[in-house]
Motif scaffolding. Sequence first.
Motif, PDB file in Angstrom:
ATOM      1  N   SER A  54       0.723  -1.180  -0.063  1.00 52.14           N
ATOM      2  CA  SER A  54      -0.094  -0.022   0.240  1.00 52.14           C
ATOM      3  C   SER A  54       0.757   1.427  -0.112  1.00 52.14           C
ATOM      4  CB  SER A  54      -0.936   0.054   1.191  1.00 52.14           C
ATOM      5  OG  SER A  54      -0.149   0.299   2.307  1.00 52.14           O
ATOM      6  N   ILE A  55       0.196   2.321  -0.591  1.00 47.34           N
ATOM      7  CA  ILE A  55       0.966   3.621  -0.607  1.00 47.34           C
ATOM      8  C   ILE A  55       0.025   4.655  -0.179  1.00 47.34           C
ATOM      9  CG2 ILE A  55       1.917   5.482  -1.875  1.00 47.34           C
ATOM     10  CD1 ILE A  55       3.090   3.030  -3.789  1.00 47.34           C
ATOM     11  N   PHE A  56       0.314   5.157   0.966  1.00 52.98           N
ATOM     12  CA  PHE A  56      -0.904   5.932   1.423  1.00 52.98           C
ATOM     13  C   PHE A  56      -0.140   6.995   2.547  1.00 52.98           C
ATOM     14  CE2 PHE A  56      -4.149   7.262   4.659  1.00 52.98           C
ATOM     15  CZ  PHE A  56      -4.889   8.109   3.958  1.00 52.98           C
ATOM     16  N   VAL A  57       0.051   8.288   2.185  1.00 52.38           N
ATOM     17  CA  VAL A  57       0.741   9.152   3.383  1.00 52.38           C
ATOM     18  C   VAL A  57      -0.365   9.634   4.216  1.00 52.38           C
ATOM     19  CG1 VAL A  57       1.961  11.247   3.642  1.00 52.38           C
ATOM     20  CG2 VAL A  57       2.307  10.115   1.454  1.00 52.38           C
ATOM     21  N   ASN A  58      -0.157   8.948   5.608  1.00 56.16           N
ATOM     22  CA  ASN A  58      -1.339   8.941   6.357  1.00 56.16           C
ATOM     23  C   ASN A  58      -1.362  10.181   7.227  1.00 56.16           C
ATOM     24  OD1 ASN A  58      -3.348   8.271   8.423  1.00 56.16           O
ATOM     25  ND2 ASN A  58      -1.759   7.387   9.825  1.00 56.16           N
ATOM     26  N   PRO A  59      -2.310  11.250   6.922  1.00 56.67           N
ATOM     27  CA  PRO A  59      -2.363  12.496   7.775  1.00 56.67           C
ATOM     28  C   PRO A  59      -2.299  12.349   9.301  1.00 56.67           C
ATOM     29  CG  PRO A  59      -4.284  12.045   6.406  1.00 56.67           C
ATOM     30  CD  PRO A  59      -3.495  11.016   6.207  1.00 56.67           C
ATOM     31  N   THR A  60      -2.806  11.181   9.546  1.00 60.65           N
ATOM     32  CA  THR A  60      -3.413  11.362  11.167  1.00 60.65           C
ATOM     33  C   THR A  60      -2.115  10.850  11.927  1.00 60.65           C
ATOM     34  OG1 THR A  60      -3.867   8.842  11.443  1.00 60.65           O
ATOM     35  CG2 THR A  60      -5.475  10.395  10.567  1.00 60.65           C
ATOM     36  N   GLN A  61      -0.960  10.436  11.268  1.00 57.84           N
ATOM     37  CA  GLN A  61       0.207  10.136  12.117  1.00 57.84           C
ATOM     38  C   GLN A  61       1.345  11.337  12.146  1.00 57.84           C
ATOM     39  OE1 GLN A  61       1.227   6.654   9.375  1.00 57.84           O
ATOM     40  NE2 GLN A  61       3.372   7.410   9.781  1.00 57.84           N
ATOM     41  N   PHE A  62       0.943  12.388  11.438  1.00 58.71           N
ATOM     42  CA  PHE A  62       1.824  13.489  11.374  1.00 58.71           C
ATOM     43  C   PHE A  62       1.347  14.382  12.445  1.00 58.71           C
ATOM     44  CE2 PHE A  62       2.759  11.561   7.456  1.00 58.71           C
ATOM     45  CZ  PHE A  62       3.946  12.019   7.144  1.00 58.71           C
ATOM     46  N   ASN A  63       2.445  14.802  13.537  1.00 58.37           N
ATOM     47  CA  ASN A  63       1.994  15.766  14.348  1.00 58.37           C
ATOM     48  C   ASN A  63       2.293  17.355  13.816  1.00 58.37           C
ATOM     49  OD1 ASN A  63       4.572  14.664  14.862  1.00 58.37           O
ATOM     50  ND2 ASN A  63       4.817  15.892  16.646  1.00 58.37           N
ATOM     51  N   ASP A  64       2.997  17.168  12.983  1.00 54.00           N
ATOM     52  CA  ASP A  64       3.644  18.394  12.600  1.00 54.00           C
ATOM     53  C   ASP A  64       3.327  18.565  11.067  1.00 54.00           C
ATOM     54  OD1 ASP A  64       5.252  20.450  11.396  1.00 54.00           O
ATOM     55  OD2 ASP A  64       7.175  19.670  11.978  1.00 54.00           O
ATOM     56  N   LYS A  65       2.332  19.659  10.643  1.00 56.65           N
ATOM     57  CA  LYS A  65       1.613  19.879   9.437  1.00 56.65           C
ATOM     58  C   LYS A  65       3.039  20.169   8.506  1.00 56.65           C
ATOM     59  CE  LYS A  65      -2.074  21.554   6.778  1.00 56.65           C
ATOM     60  NZ  LYS A  65      -1.200  21.683   5.720  1.00 56.65           N
ATOM     61  N   SER A  66       3.840  20.567   8.667  1.00 58.37           N
ATOM     62  CA  SER A  66       4.733  21.253   7.573  1.00 58.37           C
ATOM     63  C   SER A  66       5.602  19.876   7.299  1.00 58.37           C
ATOM     64  CB  SER A  66       5.814  22.245   8.291  1.00 58.37           C
ATOM     65  OG  SER A  66       6.575  21.425   9.250  1.00 58.37           O
ATOM     66  N   ASP A  67       5.669  19.039   8.018  1.00 52.54           N
ATOM     67  CA  ASP A  67       6.221  17.529   7.879  1.00 52.54           C
ATOM     68  C   ASP A  67       5.472  16.919   6.874  1.00 52.54           C
ATOM     69  OD1 ASP A  67       8.191  15.423   8.021  1.00 52.54           O
ATOM     70  OD2 ASP A  67       7.196  14.687   9.763  1.00 52.54           O
ATOM     71  N   LEU A  68       4.363  16.981   7.149  1.00 51.96           N
ATOM     72  CA  LEU A  68       3.188  16.139   6.250  1.00 51.96           C
ATOM     73  C   LEU A  68       3.242  16.910   4.863  1.00 51.96           C
ATOM     74  CD1 LEU A  68       0.860  14.445   5.503  1.00 51.96           C
ATOM     75  CD2 LEU A  68      -0.685  16.061   6.534  1.00 51.96           C
ATOM     76  N   ASP A  69       3.440  18.063   4.776  1.00 51.74           N
ATOM     77  CA  ASP A  69       3.099  19.137   3.734  1.00 51.74           C
ATOM     78  C   ASP A  69       4.484  18.609   2.786  1.00 51.74           C
ATOM     79  OD1 ASP A  69       0.846  20.027   4.196  1.00 51.74           O
ATOM     80  OD2 ASP A  69       1.510  21.932   5.033  1.00 51.74           O
ATOM     81  N   ARG A  70       5.552  18.516   3.411  1.00 46.51           N
ATOM     82  CA  ARG A  70       6.737  18.353   2.639  1.00 46.51           C
ATOM     83  C   ARG A  70       7.097  16.780   2.286  1.00 46.51           C
ATOM     84  NH1 ARG A  70      10.165  21.294   6.883  1.00 46.51           N
ATOM     85  NH2 ARG A  70      10.209  19.488   8.355  1.00 46.51           N
ATOM     86  N   TYR A  71       6.448  15.905   2.831  1.00 44.28           N
ATOM     87  CA  TYR A  71       6.532  14.591   2.669  1.00 44.28           C
ATOM     88  C   TYR A  71       6.677  14.212   1.099  1.00 44.28           C
ATOM     89  CZ  TYR A  71       7.203   9.675   4.069  1.00 44.28           C
ATOM     90  OH  TYR A  71       7.845   8.550   4.304  1.00 44.28           O
ATOM     91  N   PRO A  72       7.803  13.366   0.760  1.00 46.35           N
ATOM     92  CA  PRO A  72       8.048  13.457  -0.765  1.00 46.35           C
ATOM     93  C   PRO A  72       6.901  12.585  -1.367  1.00 46.35           C
ATOM     94  CG  PRO A  72       9.798  12.301   0.236  1.00 46.35           C
ATOM     95  CD  PRO A  72       8.983  13.162   1.409  1.00 46.35           C
ATOM     96  N   LYS A  73       6.345  12.773  -2.610  1.00 45.76           N
ATOM     97  CA  LYS A  73       5.522  12.147  -3.080  1.00 45.76           C
ATOM     98  C   LYS A  73       6.155  11.756  -4.656  1.00 45.76           C
ATOM     99  CE  LYS A  73       1.886  14.052  -0.545  1.00 45.76           C
ATOM    100  NZ  LYS A  73       2.902  15.015   0.325  1.00 45.76           N
ATOM    101  N   THR A  74       6.196  10.465  -4.950  1.00 45.00           N
ATOM    102  CA  THR A  74       6.819  10.071  -6.356  1.00 45.00           C
ATOM    103  C   THR A  74       6.016   8.807  -6.898  1.00 45.00           C
ATOM    104  OG1 THR A  74       8.529   8.515  -5.047  1.00 45.00           O
ATOM    105  CG2 THR A  74       9.306  10.793  -5.817  1.00 45.00           C
ATOM    106  N   PRO A  75       4.819   9.088  -7.167  1.00 45.58           N
ATOM    107  CA  PRO A  75       3.803   7.875  -7.422  1.00 45.58           C
ATOM    108  C   PRO A  75       4.222   6.959  -8.567  1.00 45.58           C
ATOM    109  CG  PRO A  75       2.572   9.885  -7.412  1.00 45.58           C
ATOM    110  CD  PRO A  75       3.970  10.346  -7.039  1.00 45.58           C
ATOM    111  N   GLN A  76       4.739   7.723  -9.623  1.00 38.40           N
ATOM    112  CA  GLN A  76       5.003   7.034 -11.061  1.00 38.40           C
ATOM    113  C   GLN A  76       6.127   6.307 -10.819  1.00 38.40           C
ATOM    114  OE1 GLN A  76       3.101   6.355 -13.395  1.00 38.40           O
ATOM    115  NE2 GLN A  76       1.846   7.835 -12.531  1.00 38.40           N
ATOM    116  N   THR A  77       7.420   6.791  -9.924  1.00 40.73           N
ATOM    117  CA  THR A  77       8.510   5.996 -10.006  1.00 40.73           C
ATOM    118  C   THR A  77       8.360   4.758  -8.870  1.00 40.73           C
ATOM    119  OG1 THR A  77       9.481   8.234  -9.801  1.00 40.73           O
ATOM    120  CG2 THR A  77      11.106   6.278  -9.263  1.00 40.73           C
ATOM    121  N   ASP A  78       7.263   5.059  -7.924  1.00 38.98           N
ATOM    122  CA  ASP A  78       6.903   4.057  -6.968  1.00 38.98           C
ATOM    123  C   ASP A  78       6.332   2.822  -7.850  1.00 38.98           C
ATOM    124  OD1 ASP A  78       7.633   5.636  -4.871  1.00 38.98           O
ATOM    125  OD2 ASP A  78       5.640   6.189  -4.036  1.00 38.98           O
TER     126      ASP A  78
END
Length: 281
Positions: A54-78
């Motif tokens: 599974s590929i899912f950036v889970n918002p509920t485990q980020f206590n820091d919104k900026s960490d969630l916002d900048r989390y890298p997303k590379t779906p095609q390469t994945d």
Amino acid sequence: MLIFTKIGELQEFLVQKKTGKISVGFVPTMGALHPGHISLVEASKKVCDLTVCSIFVNPTQFNDKSDLDRYPKTPQTDLEMLKSAHCDVVFMPSSEEMYPEKDERKFDFGYLDKILEGDHRPGHFNGVAQVVSRLFDAVRPDKAFFGSKDYQQVMVIRALVKLLNYEIEIVTCPTLRESDGLAMSSRNALLNPKEREVSKIIPKLMQEARELKKKGKEIPEIKEHIVSELNKRGNYELDYFTICDAETLKEINSFSEAKKHVALIACYVGKIRLIDNVLLN
Ligand code: AMP
């Protein structure tokens, strides 16, 4: 390789497959895949008939919104990496699919979710438990594969399996590292070249902790060494370096022969928070 975005469609497919009594292995990830993730897929493929990642950036485990916002997303390469690894099924849900309503569940894993990562990232493990239980319910795997890089997380997942009575075997896989020893992590991509260069001190110090223990040094001395080595350099901000009983994750102040011990570190390099751990025996 099949790709699903809806829980219902994934379950329909898996139920049909399971009538043939095949074993399902599951690898949950947040994407931005690297060879460490792929090693989990490979571990699953070795022992299970069908592997779901599974590929899912889970918002509920980020206590820091900026960490969630900048989390890298590379779906095609994945997807390309998973295809090359012959992963059978990829599950890529949206946030609405995973959380049609706010998940209000509060999990209590005792001291385990209050120390170390739980202490420095309040609510983190509650979010992890929320998403992993939803993913387990969707996939209903026989085995699920997790990396020991997230040492405390694996212990929380094992506690979750007990708490919710899942019949899922949790398999812990070793940490894959870059050639200079840095543990592979999706967050490494966020380091600028200078930060990337200096971050190799983290695995180096973890190895030094191992060597100091071999030389008979006690825990306060080892801690002092690690902290002073980091303080000598700029660019780092230590969240914690500690040594615990490897089985209970209780913090200890002296080694005992009969026990296994693990050293754990969490450290900011610039704005990027990196974690690592090493078994000391
Ligand atoms: P993440 O996408 O960071 O949530 O990680 C998904 C899974 O991959 C977790 O079980 C991690 O522990 C595991 N993982 C992350 N980095 C590594 C690594 N360097 N080696 C092995 N497994 C890893």
